[in-house]
Design a protein around this motif. Structure first.
Motif, PDB file in Angstrom:
ATOM      1  N   GLY A 104      70.544 -78.163 -26.349  1.00  0.00           N
ATOM      2  CA  GLY A 104      71.340 -77.723 -27.488  1.00  0.00           C
ATOM      3  C   GLY A 104      71.115 -76.261 -27.861  1.00  0.00           C
ATOM      4  N   ASP A 105      69.857 -75.873 -28.058  1.00  0.00           N
ATOM      5  CA  ASP A 105      69.542 -74.500 -28.468  1.00  0.00           C
ATOM      6  C   ASP A 105      69.992 -73.497 -27.414  1.00  0.00           C
ATOM      7  OD1 ASP A 105      68.483 -75.365 -30.834  1.00  0.00           O
ATOM      8  OD2 ASP A 105      66.429 -75.486 -30.071  1.00  0.00           O
ATOM      9  N   PHE A 106      69.737 -73.857 -26.144  1.00  0.00           N
ATOM     10  CA  PHE A 106      70.136 -72.955 -25.048  1.00  0.00           C
ATOM     11  C   PHE A 106      71.650 -72.787 -25.013  1.00  0.00           C
ATOM     12  CE2 PHE A 106      71.677 -72.635 -20.644  1.00  0.00           C
ATOM     13  CZ  PHE A 106      71.153 -71.403 -20.304  1.00  0.00           C
ATOM     14  N   LEU A 107      72.380 -73.920 -25.151  1.00  0.00           N
ATOM     15  CA  LEU A 107      73.838 -73.878 -25.098  1.00  0.00           C
ATOM     16  C   LEU A 107      74.408 -73.054 -26.260  1.00  0.00           C
ATOM     17  CD1 LEU A 107      76.342 -74.923 -23.624  1.00  0.00           C
ATOM     18  CD2 LEU A 107      76.288 -76.955 -25.086  1.00  0.00           C
ATOM     19  N   MET A 108      73.825 -73.257 -27.444  1.00  0.00           N
ATOM     20  CA  MET A 108      74.321 -72.526 -28.615  1.00  0.00           C
ATOM     21  C   MET A 108      74.077 -71.025 -28.449  1.00  0.00           C
ATOM     22  SD  MET A 108      73.405 -73.113 -32.641  1.00  0.00           S
ATOM     23  CE  MET A 108      71.744 -72.443 -32.521  1.00  0.00           C
ATOM     24  N   GLU A 109      72.913 -70.658 -27.902  1.00  0.00           N
ATOM     25  CA  GLU A 109      72.621 -69.235 -27.729  1.00  0.00           C
ATOM     26  C   GLU A 109      73.519 -68.606 -26.665  1.00  0.00           C
ATOM     27  OE1 GLU A 109      68.514 -68.418 -28.023  1.00  0.00           O
ATOM     28  OE2 GLU A 109      68.631 -66.504 -26.982  1.00  0.00           O
ATOM     29  N   VAL A 110      73.851 -69.391 -25.630  1.00  0.00           N
ATOM     30  CA  VAL A 110      74.774 -68.878 -24.602  1.00  0.00           C
ATOM     31  C   VAL A 110      76.152 -68.631 -25.209  1.00  0.00           C
ATOM     32  CG1 VAL A 110      76.034 -69.514 -22.504  1.00  0.00           C
ATOM     33  CG2 VAL A 110      73.576 -69.895 -22.648  1.00  0.00           C
ATOM     34  N   MET A 111      76.602 -69.566 -26.057  1.00  0.00           N
ATOM     35  CA  MET A 111      77.926 -69.432 -26.658  1.00  0.00           C
ATOM     36  C   MET A 111      77.962 -68.277 -27.658  1.00  0.00           C
ATOM     37  SD  MET A 111      78.737 -73.485 -27.196  1.00  0.00           S
ATOM     38  CE  MET A 111      80.330 -73.277 -27.939  1.00  0.00           C
ATOM     39  N   ARG A 112      76.915 -68.144 -28.446  1.00  0.00           N
ATOM     40  CA  ARG A 112      76.910 -67.128 -29.500  1.00  0.00           C
ATOM     41  C   ARG A 112      76.467 -65.752 -28.998  1.00  0.00           C
ATOM     42  NH1 ARG A 112      74.283 -70.135 -34.847  1.00  0.00           N
ATOM     43  NH2 ARG A 112      76.060 -71.518 -35.288  1.00  0.00           N
ATOM     44  N   GLY A 113      75.759 -65.718 -27.891  1.00  0.00           N
ATOM     45  CA  GLY A 113      75.189 -64.447 -27.448  1.00  0.00           C
ATOM     46  C   GLY A 113      74.016 -64.046 -28.305  1.00  0.00           C
ATOM     47  N   GLY A 114      73.373 -65.011 -28.928  1.00  0.00           N
ATOM     48  CA  GLY A 114      72.233 -64.767 -29.815  1.00  0.00           C
ATOM     49  C   GLY A 114      72.080 -65.955 -30.739  1.00  0.00           C
ATOM     50  N   ALA A 153      78.689 -59.993 -30.629  1.00  0.00           N
ATOM     51  CA  ALA A 153      78.382 -60.439 -29.260  1.00  0.00           C
ATOM     52  C   ALA A 153      79.091 -61.751 -28.952  1.00  0.00           C
ATOM     53  CB  ALA A 153      76.876 -60.592 -29.088  1.00  0.00           C
ATOM     54  N   THR A 154      79.267 -62.579 -29.995  1.00  0.00           N
ATOM     55  CA  THR A 154      79.955 -63.865 -29.791  1.00  0.00           C
ATOM     56  C   THR A 154      81.412 -63.627 -29.403  1.00  0.00           C
ATOM     57  OG1 THR A 154      78.567 -64.688 -31.596  1.00  0.00           O
ATOM     58  CG2 THR A 154      80.291 -66.145 -30.791  1.00  0.00           C
ATOM     59  N   ILE A 155      82.049 -62.638 -30.029  1.00  0.00           N
ATOM     60  CA  ILE A 155      83.435 -62.338 -29.660  1.00  0.00           C
ATOM     61  C   ILE A 155      83.511 -61.958 -28.179  1.00  0.00           C
ATOM     62  CG2 ILE A 155      85.400 -60.845 -30.066  1.00  0.00           C
ATOM     63  CD1 ILE A 155      84.660 -60.470 -32.827  1.00  0.00           C
ATOM     64  N   GLY A 156      82.558 -61.135 -27.739  1.00  0.00           N
ATOM     65  CA  GLY A 156      82.546 -60.732 -26.335  1.00  0.00           C
ATOM     66  C   GLY A 156      82.439 -61.940 -25.406  1.00  0.00           C
ATOM     67  N   THR A 200      83.793 -71.261 -36.279  1.00  0.00           N
ATOM     68  CA  THR A 200      83.040 -71.094 -35.032  1.00  0.00           C
ATOM     69  C   THR A 200      81.548 -71.316 -35.263  1.00  0.00           C
ATOM     70  OG1 THR A 200      84.683 -69.514 -34.237  1.00  0.00           O
ATOM     71  CG2 THR A 200      82.550 -69.498 -33.137  1.00  0.00           C
ATOM     72  N   ARG A 201      81.082 -70.876 -36.423  1.00  0.00           N
ATOM     73  CA  ARG A 201      79.661 -71.098 -36.731  1.00  0.00           C
ATOM     74  C   ARG A 201      79.359 -72.590 -36.815  1.00  0.00           C
ATOM     75  NH1 ARG A 201      76.925 -67.796 -41.618  1.00  0.00           N
ATOM     76  NH2 ARG A 201      77.733 -69.461 -42.939  1.00  0.00           N
ATOM     77  N   VAL A 202      80.293 -73.354 -37.424  1.00  0.00           N
ATOM     78  CA  VAL A 202      80.109 -74.809 -37.498  1.00  0.00           C
ATOM     79  C   VAL A 202      80.205 -75.440 -36.110  1.00  0.00           C
ATOM     80  CG1 VAL A 202      81.101 -76.955 -38.379  1.00  0.00           C
ATOM     81  CG2 VAL A 202      80.943 -74.949 -39.872  1.00  0.00           C
ATOM     82  N   GLY A 203      81.226 -75.004 -35.330  1.00  0.00           N
ATOM     83  CA  GLY A 203      81.438 -75.602 -34.006  1.00  0.00           C
ATOM     84  C   GLY A 203      80.290 -75.347 -33.054  1.00  0.00           C
ATOM     85  N   THR A 204      79.817 -74.115 -33.000  1.00  0.00           N
ATOM     86  CA  THR A 204      78.690 -73.808 -32.112  1.00  0.00           C
ATOM     87  C   THR A 204      77.400 -74.440 -32.620  1.00  0.00           C
ATOM     88  OG1 THR A 204      78.443 -71.709 -33.302  1.00  0.00           O
ATOM     89  CG2 THR A 204      79.669 -71.652 -31.237  1.00  0.00           C
ATOM     90  N   GLY A 205      77.316 -74.617 -33.946  1.00  0.00           N
ATOM     91  CA  GLY A 205      76.146 -75.292 -34.515  1.00  0.00           C
ATOM     92  C   GLY A 205      76.087 -76.750 -34.092  1.00  0.00           C
ATOM     93  N   MET A 206      77.262 -77.389 -33.949  1.00  0.00           N
ATOM     94  CA  MET A 206      77.303 -78.777 -33.478  1.00  0.00           C
ATOM     95  C   MET A 206      76.789 -78.865 -32.046  1.00  0.00           C
ATOM     96  SD  MET A 206      80.979 -79.835 -35.138  1.00  0.00           S
ATOM     97  CE  MET A 206      81.178 -81.281 -34.130  1.00  0.00           C
ATOM     98  N   ALA A 207      77.141 -77.867 -31.217  1.00  0.00           N
ATOM     99  CA  ALA A 207      76.625 -77.851 -29.837  1.00  0.00           C
ATOM    100  C   ALA A 207      75.106 -77.716 -29.844  1.00  0.00           C
ATOM    101  CB  ALA A 207      77.265 -76.703 -29.059  1.00  0.00           C
ATOM    102  N   GLY A 208      74.574 -76.994 -30.846  1.00  0.00           N
ATOM    103  CA  GLY A 208      73.129 -76.811 -30.935  1.00  0.00           C
ATOM    104  C   GLY A 208      72.386 -78.079 -31.295  1.00  0.00           C
ATOM    105  N   ALA A 209      73.112 -79.091 -31.772  1.00  0.00           N
ATOM    106  CA  ALA A 209      72.456 -80.357 -32.132  1.00  0.00           C
ATOM    107  C   ALA A 209      72.130 -81.216 -30.920  1.00  0.00           C
ATOM    108  CB  ALA A 209      73.363 -81.145 -33.088  1.00  0.00           C
ATOM    109  N   LEU A 210      72.656 -80.845 -29.753  1.00  0.00           N
ATOM    110  CA  LEU A 210      72.382 -81.626 -28.551  1.00  0.00           C
ATOM    111  C   LEU A 210      70.902 -81.571 -28.202  1.00  0.00           C
ATOM    112  CD1 LEU A 210      75.403 -80.548 -26.309  1.00  0.00           C
ATOM    113  CD2 LEU A 210      75.015 -82.817 -27.273  1.00  0.00           C
ATOM    114  N   PRO A 211      70.325 -82.680 -27.753  1.00  0.00           N
ATOM    115  CA  PRO A 211      68.912 -82.663 -27.379  1.00  0.00           C
ATOM    116  C   PRO A 211      68.679 -81.847 -26.113  1.00  0.00           C
ATOM    117  CG  PRO A 211      69.907 -84.780 -26.813  1.00  0.00           C
ATOM    118  CD  PRO A 211      70.938 -84.007 -27.569  1.00  0.00           C
TER     119      PRO A 211
END
Length: 363
Positions: free
Chosen positions: A163-173, A179-182, A149-160
């Motif tokens: 990316g950072d916003f999407l990764m933080e929404v998915m991870r909850g931080g 928080a990510t499980i929630g 999951t860390r790798v998968g959400t990190g790939m989403a964070g690579a989006l221009p």
């Protein structure tokens, strides 16, 4: 029985529905087998819902409770291991059936006008199915799911830009935590089922209104013999027979292979430890492997763009082209094949198969 039927019909007018179904027909030809894969996908989705509700009775989301609750389910709850196994097997088989259904629709040109909306809703349903798999992967909170999951959400964070916003929404931080499980649990049991229900209702509505697609040859040659079978009871009974066979296959797989087979496996393993070193091999689920492997093979930089970002852009463009495929051939005369789309389709299939094989054989 007749009196009961009359009593119900007097209140619900089910005779109208029976009359409608008795007049509905399904094309009967050498490629009719592909019609059943949509129903297979629906069957596995129903199994997913039923087993998911049973698992919900014991599952507790959270970094301190998720792993323990899954361990309790498989070791203490009566037939808990079987329910989890059926849930995992049906998830994988649902996505496999959805892939086969999608490609069979594509190569038989069943996506052509006037079925554009049916195609779009079907592709979106496959995307939602894969999102189900991604969000459910973390819920056991074991070692492999944590790092994957860390790798998968990190790939989403690579989006221009997003990316950072999407990764933080998915991870909850910033990091994968409790928080990510929630977040993933909420998506898995509330957001995604809600969206899936809406789209599958629309998909079935479109199919019922437009009927099954006829072979392209029937439109080209008006003199070609056309055969049909009644939807009720002929096609419906065949569909139910296939569901019965699938239920038996599912039961055999769940009983004899409760943790999966080969690359398709889900052993509980050790509890996630954010401070532990990652496993030597981190692999996503098989249906994400083609994208994962492609990104791995790309160099660090391509021209002035990071390799990972370049790969995500290419995959996004290809996915969008696949989604709007019916609109790309909208000007083709009725009954004619688009050879460019056939080449595109085989290129997609070849790419997915080759990258998936490489993903499992290249370390």
């Amino acid at each position: 029985m007749t009196r009961l039927y009359s009593w119900v019909d007097e209140r619900l007018k089910i005779n109208t529905l029976v009359d409608y179904m008795s007049k509905k027909v399904v094309p009967s030809h050498s490629q009719s087998i592909w019609y059943f894969f949509g129903g297979m996908t629906l069957f596995f989705f129903i199994v997913q819902v039923m087993t998911g509700i049973l698992l919900l009775l014991y599952y507790r989301p959270g970094a301190d409770s998720a792993y323990e609750s899954v361990k309790f389910i498989v070791s203490e709850v009566t037939f808990g291991w079987l329910i989890r196994s059926i849930h995992s097997w049906s998830a994988n088989l649902m996505i496999l059936a959805a892939f086969i259904h999608m490609f069979s629709v594509f190569f038989t040109h069943a996506y052509r006008r006037p079925r554009e909306m049916t195609w779009v809703s079907g592709v979106l349903l496959l995307g939602l199915s894969m999102a189900f798999g991604f969000s459910g992967y973390l819920l056991p909170w074991n070692e492999l799911s944590f790092f994957a999951t860390r790798v998968g959400t990190g790939m989403a964070g690579a989006l221009p830009v997003v990316g950072d916003f999407l990764m933080e929404v998915m991870r909850g931080g910033e990091n994968v935590t409790g928080a990510t499980i929630g977040r993933f649990f909420g998506f898995h049991v509330a957001v995604l089922p809600g969206l899936f229900t809406v789209f599958i209702a629309l998909h079935l509505f479109f199919i019922q209104r437009q009927g099954m697609s006829e072979p392209l040859e029937w439109a080209i040659n008006n003199q070609a013999p056309k055969k049909y079978m009644p939807f009720f009871p002929n096609f419906l009974l065949r569909e139910l027979l296939i569901w019965l066979i699938l239920l038996n296959i599912l039961a055999v797989l769940a009983v004899f292979f409760p943790d999966g087979i080969g690359p398709v496996h889900w052993p509980l393993g050790a509890k996630a430890d954010p401070f532990a070193p990652p496993p030597a091999v981190i692999r996503p689920e098989w249906y994400f492997m083609f994208a994962f492997q492609m990104l791995k093979l790309l160099p660090a930089h391509i021209l002035f763009i990071e390799g990972e970002l370049f790969g995500i852009i290419i995959l996004s463009i290809a996915g969008l082209a696949w989604l709007v495929a019916p609109f790309l051939v909208a000007r083709k005369p009725e009954g004619t094949k688009s050879h460019k789309m056939i080449v595109f389709g085989w290129a997609v299939v070849t790419f997915i198969v080759v990258m998936t094989i490489l993903g499992y054989f290249l370390e």
